[in-house]
Scaffold this motif. Structure first.
Motif, PDB file in Angstrom:
ATOM      1  N   CYS A  75       0.845  -1.188   0.000  1.00 58.48           N
ATOM      2  CA  CYS A  75       0.000   0.000   0.000  1.00 58.48           C
ATOM      3  C   CYS A  75       0.880   1.237   0.000  1.00 58.48           C
ATOM      4  O   CYS A  75       1.769   1.378   0.837  1.00 58.48           O
ATOM      5  CB  CYS A  75      -0.904   0.008   1.227  1.00 58.48           C
TER       6      CYS A  75
ATOM      7  N   SER B   7       0.126   4.297   0.695  1.00 58.90           N
ATOM      8  CA  SER B   7      -0.041   5.325   1.720  1.00 58.90           C
ATOM      9  C   SER B   7       0.337   4.869   3.135  1.00 58.90           C
ATOM     10  O   SER B   7       0.876   5.652   3.898  1.00 58.90           O
ATOM     11  CB  SER B   7      -1.452   5.930   1.693  1.00 58.90           C
ATOM     12  N   CYS B   8       0.065   3.627   3.519  1.00 58.28           N
ATOM     13  CA  CYS B   8       0.391   3.251   4.903  1.00 58.28           C
ATOM     14  C   CYS B   8       1.508   2.211   5.018  1.00 58.28           C
ATOM     15  O   CYS B   8       1.962   1.902   6.105  1.00 58.28           O
ATOM     16  CB  CYS B   8      -0.840   2.752   5.645  1.00 58.28           C
TER      17      CYS B   8
ATOM     18  N   TRP C 264       1.337  -1.014   4.199  1.00 56.84           N
ATOM     19  CA  TRP C 264       0.864  -2.393   4.352  1.00 56.84           C
ATOM     20  C   TRP C 264       1.511  -3.278   3.277  1.00 56.84           C
ATOM     21  O   TRP C 264       1.707  -2.834   2.139  1.00 56.84           O
ATOM     22  CB  TRP C 264      -0.668  -2.422   4.218  1.00 56.84           C
TER      23      TRP C 264
ATOM     24  N   CYS D 218      -6.624  -1.300   0.489  1.00 52.69           N
ATOM     25  CA  CYS D 218      -5.736  -1.701   1.571  1.00 52.69           C
ATOM     26  C   CYS D 218      -6.525  -2.176   2.789  1.00 52.69           C
ATOM     27  O   CYS D 218      -7.394  -1.453   3.284  1.00 52.69           O
ATOM     28  CB  CYS D 218      -4.837  -0.531   1.955  1.00 52.69           C
TER      29      CYS D 218
ATOM     30  N   CYS E 109      -5.724   0.634   5.743  1.00 51.36           N
ATOM     31  CA  CYS E 109      -6.132   2.045   5.711  1.00 51.36           C
ATOM     32  C   CYS E 109      -7.211   2.334   4.676  1.00 51.36           C
ATOM     33  O   CYS E 109      -7.726   3.442   4.607  1.00 51.36           O
ATOM     34  CB  CYS E 109      -4.917   2.942   5.461  1.00 51.36           C
TER      35      CYS E 109
HETATM   36 ZN    ZN Z   1      -2.757   1.166   3.487  1.00 55.68          ZN
END
Ligand code: ZN
Ligand code: ADP
Ligand code: ZN
Length: 682
Positions: free
Chosen positions: A379, A381-382, A384, A424, A427
């Motif tokens: 992922c 953005s976070c 993962w 995800c 998130c």
């Molecule tokens: Zn994420």
């Protein structure tokens, strides 16, 4: 008498009686507990080891095949002792399944047993008699090697060290023909099932005119039970004179065995990785010694063990330094990728070279030892990452074709499958991206770069269906493929005529593995894959992309310098006391928790140190128990303990004393344990 049964208890031999005498090596049906089982008579001692009252009668003596021969029994006995396994667990699994299944002999469906049923069947139509293309005249090095092999009429182990394309096969063939002419049988082992069709064709074409239609038998794990039985019978009765096979073929009785050949002897596939963890290469040498016949181990990159034996003159080294056809070894180029912008893992240099070769109508091989589309999904953005819920490992993204329904995540350790999440799981962001690349992604990208090229991918995924590997390789051989993308499956042994360029991606991944054999394996693999280039036409080239061009492995590769690499590696091994200067055994524990696995190993270690301290004084040493690199697989956590000694006999004696203690201790602590002698991967 003693009957070996496939039961993991004690030494695997159990007492039974019979009113009529039964010969050694005969298979019998007996009752064990409440089950009926097939076993092999291995001793005729009168005094049972249990209460004579309790000794049961043999139920049926099977006489549909000749008794298993004495040398076969000896080898099984040796393997059981050496690899610390019950005898029955060595003998029975090595027989074709129908010969060890009670249901094949008793009950309605048995109809006289599997051998009788087979004899009633029509034999398959004989295969077409292939005519050899052209039998090359041996060059001086080749005939020198053959002369030595055929002059040997007792045991000797030859290490045939020949650069890729030096014509080792011709040496095997000429030596084999000599022993066949003398009425002997020849065992010819190859490491990989995928190499059998290529060799089968060659052998058939060259041997049929001398040995007749029935000359060749083939054995590998891809055969059905019935086919396997048929081939096994043809060899063990002496009807077939040549047995071509993978590692399991070492256990086939061969009454007239006169020569054993082990091609690509360094290959790790000769080591069985479960059950009886034997090395078919090592057993071949043992069997040759036992039968007093020559053994030929061939390779362009011999294992350091074999090379060391040759240096010490325990093996006779035969060298082929030149390629047999009038071509030179391929030119090797290291592309330093540290300051390069790569396109899907490809350097501009490699892409340009590929374009030129394709224009010249040559084939290109792209080698990447990682299957799937991408090794992990992540992922943006976070952070993962896709992980297997059952293992301490990432799940690998697989895609075949562009449709999303063909996409999934897969764990290469436990086989876990999952759909690709739309967003995800942590998130909720929808921007999930594949990180890194595997063969599927390369195939896709190359399709965009070279739209006119016919591309094939050969790896464990594309060859899952029976016969599909053979079909793909046949297409490559027929010139219907321009770019071949593949894993180590394509590196070994194949003789592709039009292949001009080999590109190697991400070899560095293997450079810093923890296993002390990693550089040896990497070097062998690179030499093998490089050896596919320019075998029939001059000007072959290999491009290896690396961030570490100065590493000794790559420098040795650059100069095709096996000898230098081996010298350097052996010096290193000697200075730190690693194999071949020491002998090892590995105890692996599997438990619910890593703590349990580790405490079992600690316990096993202290048993050794307390009860068998005499061996510790004789140079048996222990490492500390450690978790495996991938600790958890399918909810099971694993740790290992390495034992080492500078003396093989001392280690063997110690293991024989220690091993019987391990089973009960493991049961008590609810741990599963396996002991492996001469482990290849640590
Ligand atoms: Zn994420
Ligand atoms: P290796 O197994 O050593 O890598 P191969 O046995 O596959 O090499 O031989 C490479 C090629 O050389 C094959 O195509 C083979 O037919 C050819 N070859 C072998 N010996 C000779 C020879 N003496 N003269 C000409 N060609 C040969
Ligand atoms: Zn898993």
């Amino acid at each position: 008498m003693g009957v070996a049964l496939d039961v993991p208890l004690g030494d695997g031999v159990f007492d039974y009686k019979s009113s009529d005498p039964v010969e050694l090596g005969v298979r019998v049906i007996v009752t064990f507990g409440r089950r009926k089982m097939i076993g092999v008579v291995v001793s005729r001692q009168d005094k049972p080891r249990i209460d004579p009252e309790q000794v049961r009668e043999i139920e049926e003596v099977l006489s549909d095949i000749a008794p298993l021969p004495a040398d076969w029994l000896r080898m099984a006995q040796f393997a059981a002792g050496y690899y610390q396994r019950p005898l029955g667990e060595v003998m029975l699994p090595s027989l074709p399944a129908p010969l060890r299944k009670v249901s094949a002999y008793q009950g309605k469906a048995s109809r006289g047993g599997p051998v009788a049923r087979m004899r009633k069947q029509r034999s398959p139509a004989p295969l077409p008699d292939l005519t050899p293309d052209q039998i090359p005249t041996l060059n001086t090095e080749q005939s020198g090697a053959v002369d030595q092999i055929v002059a040997c009429n007792s045991h000797q182990t030859f290490l045939l060290h020949g650069v890729t394309g030096s014509g080792k096969t011709e040496v095997y063939l000429h030596s084999a023909l000599h022993y066949l002419a003398g009425g002997k049988q020849v065992l010819f082992m190859v490491p990989e099932i995928n190499l059998t069709p290529q060799f089968e064709q060659v052998l058939r074409a060259r041997l049929v005119h001398q040995g007749g239609e029935d000359v060749l038998a083939v054995l590998h794990s891809g055969l059905s039970d019935g086919q396997r039985l048929r081939e096994w019978l043809r060899v063990s009765t002496g009807q077939a004179r040549v047995l071509l096979g993978t590692r399991l073929s070492i256990f086939t009785p061969m009454p007239h065995l006169g020569l054993i050949i082990v091609d690509e002897e360094h290959d790790a596939s000769y080591k069985q990785q479960d059950g009886l963890r034997y090395s078919a290469r090592d057993l071949a040498v043992w069997r040759g010694h036992d039968r007093n016949i020559p053994v030929v181990l061939g390779s362009a990159t011999p294992s350091l063990e074999s090379w060391h034996h040759a240096q010490k003159q325990r093996y006779t080294c035969l060298s082929l330094r030149q390629r047999a056809r009038d071509v030179t070894l391929p030119h090797i180029r290291l592309v330093d990728t540290r300051r390069l912008e790569l396109q899907q893992g490809f350097s501009p240099q490699l892409l340009e070279a590929m374009g030129k070769r394709l224009d010249a109508k040559e084939q290109v091989l792209v080698f990447l030892n990682r299957r799937g589309y991408a090794p992990v999904l992540s992922c943006t953005s976070c952070g993962w990452v896709s992980q297997c819920p059952r293992c301490t490992a990432y799940t690998i993204l697989h895609r075949s074709g562009s449709a999303a329904r063909h996409h999934h995540l897969q764990c290469h350790h436990c086989g876990y499958h999952a759909r690709v999440p739309e967003k995800c799981p942590d998130c909720g962001d929808a921007d999930l991206r594949p990180m890194g690349r595997g063969t599927q992604r390369l195939e896709e990208y190359l399709g965009e770069c070279f739209p006119a090229a016919r591309i094939a991918r050969i790896d464990a995924d594309s060859t899952r269906l029976k016969g599909s590997a053979q079909k793909l390789f046949a297409k490559v051989h027929a010139g219907e493929i321009d770019i071949l993308v593949g894993t180590q499956m394509v590196a070994k042994g194949h003789d592709f005529a039009r292949l001009g360029l080999v590109g190697v991606l991400n070899a560095d991944a293997m450079l810093f593995a923890q296993d002390f054999r990693a550089p040896e394996r990497l070097f062998a693999q690179l030499m093998q894959v490089a050896g596919r280039a320019g075998r029939h036409v001059a000007g072959g080239e290999v491009i290896v992309q690396t961030d570490y061009p100065e590493q000794p492995v790559y420098q040795a590769l650059l100069h095709h310098d096996y000898t230098g690499f081996a010298r350097h590696s052996l010096q290193e091994r000697e200075s730190v006391g690693l194999p071949p200067f020491a002998f090892q055994a590995l105890l692996t524990a599997e438990a619910k928790t890593i703590a349990k696995a580790l405490s079992f190993l600690e316990e096993a270690k202290s048993v050794a140190q307390n009860q068998f301290s005499a061996y510790m004084d004789m140079a048996v040493t222990f490492y500390d128990p450690v978790p495996l690199r991938v600790v958890r697989v399918a909810h099971v956590e694993r740790a290992q303990l390495l034992v080492e000694s500078t003396s093989r006999p001392v280690l063997q004696a110690f293991l024989s004393a220690w091993n019987p203690q391990l089973g009960p201790l493991a049961n008590q602590l609810r741990v599963r344990c396996t002991l492996e002698v001469d482990p290849l991967e640590i």
